[in-house]
Design an enzyme around this catalytic site. Sequence first.
Site, short mmCIF file in Angstrom:
data_model
loop_
_atom_site.label_atom_id
_atom_site.label_comp_id
_atom_site.label_asym_id
_atom_site.label_seq_id
_atom_site.Cartn_x
_atom_site.Cartn_y
_atom_site.Cartn_z
CE1 TYR A 193 -3.69 2.45 0.45
CE2 TYR A 193 -2.66 3.09 2.52
CZ TYR A 193 -3.60 3.32 1.54
OH TYR A 193 -4.45 4.39 1.63
CG ASN A 195 0.70 3.60 4.76
OD1 ASN A 195 0.88 2.41 4.52
ND2 ASN A 195 -0.27 4.03 5.56
CE LYS A 196 1.10 -1.72 5.27
NZ LYS A 196 -0.13 -0.98 5.00
CG ASN A 197 8.68 -0.53 5.78
OD1 ASN A 197 7.70 0.05 6.22
ND2 ASN A 197 9.67 -0.95 6.54
CG LEU A 198 8.61 -2.85 -1.85
CD1 LEU A 198 9.36 -4.18 -1.82
CD2 LEU A 198 7.40 -2.99 -2.75
#
Length: 400
Positions: A193, A195-198
């Site tokens: 998604y 806002n995720k780290n990837l």
Amino acid sequence: MTASLAIDGGQPVRDSFLVFGKPCLGEEEEREVLDTLRSGWIGTGPKALRFEQMFAEYVGCKHALAVNSATAALHLSLLAAGIKPGDEVITSPLTFAATANVAIHAGARPVFADIDPATLNIAPENIERAITGRTRAIIVVHFGGLPCQMAEIMEIARQHNLTLVEDAAHAVGARYNGRLIGNLGNLACFSFYANKNLTTAEGGMVTTDDDAMAERIAVYRLHGLSRHAWQRYASRRLMLSDAIYPGYKYNMPDLLASLGIHQLRRVEDGLLTRERYARVYDEAFAEIPGVRLQPRPGDGLNRHGLHLYVLVLDLAHFRVSRNQIIDSLLAENIGAALHYRALHMHPYYRDTFGYEPEDFPAAASVGESILSLPLTPCISEQDAADVIEAVRKVLAGYRR
């Protein structure tokens, strides 16, 4: 004298709003997306396959299957595991709704097991107590990116012949006993998604070493067809596709995978930056009365993924609720957020299954006292300083 809070008309800490989870995208992603647009093929195809191969190699598993969300990944994992109506799936009540919703989508009953109030992860001893004759699977949630106690949970799953699914939506880059999250349980599900780290804007991945489960997921994710569109297109000859299962539209298109290819290459550097800012936060917040931090391992073998940096508040120290504190941080132009209210406190789960707050007291308490702060590789030293100043200002303003 305490500065006047912005929510009460005072001057905010920042002039501009600091977004929670702002994605870090660069020229490589732009070029790859443009190349995909110009290629004439933007659906699921060669770049999704390339991203899958890269991700499988990264986490160290045989199969990685790209899908359009972590929700799809979790749903397909339960279907691949044979979960059916009448079964029970044990999971944490302190998680996003999708973790439990997918059990219902598969026809099963979600059964909650309370968290460890220190780690915020599901407690192995509570899993053991929740097992019945109908239990068929466990979904563990690596909350915020902190790995669960996997050795104990894997042994519980083995003893009771249960499928173990990792909700690793927060845990790209996290490690447990030297191994990357993604190859410990039977299946692991990741979120990409925004806002995720990837990030792939929207998207997810299932990883597994089980050939049969991987094959079922590959078919289920695209309408249950035996061959997908790229296979038919690339063959340059008529290739019929049979409907094997009543599948779903869960595939990841190349346009999104184009982002993931380059995002994956940045994960480790991004995590180092997250860790650096987290240490700055740690130092600033460690001595504030009424504030507790989620622990982070520092032994080299275990690593927090740091998707979330959370504060757990002892509300006895403050005159207002956690919600009011978040509203005040937002007024200071700091993108604070809530992850999560305990699921058994939500109307659907409360009313459908008759849950009371005291059924899972640790999750209920944390769910009313936790908040998340901005932490991405895109923030600056000044951004981090502004977060610290705003937290100190707001908590001082509301202290009893």
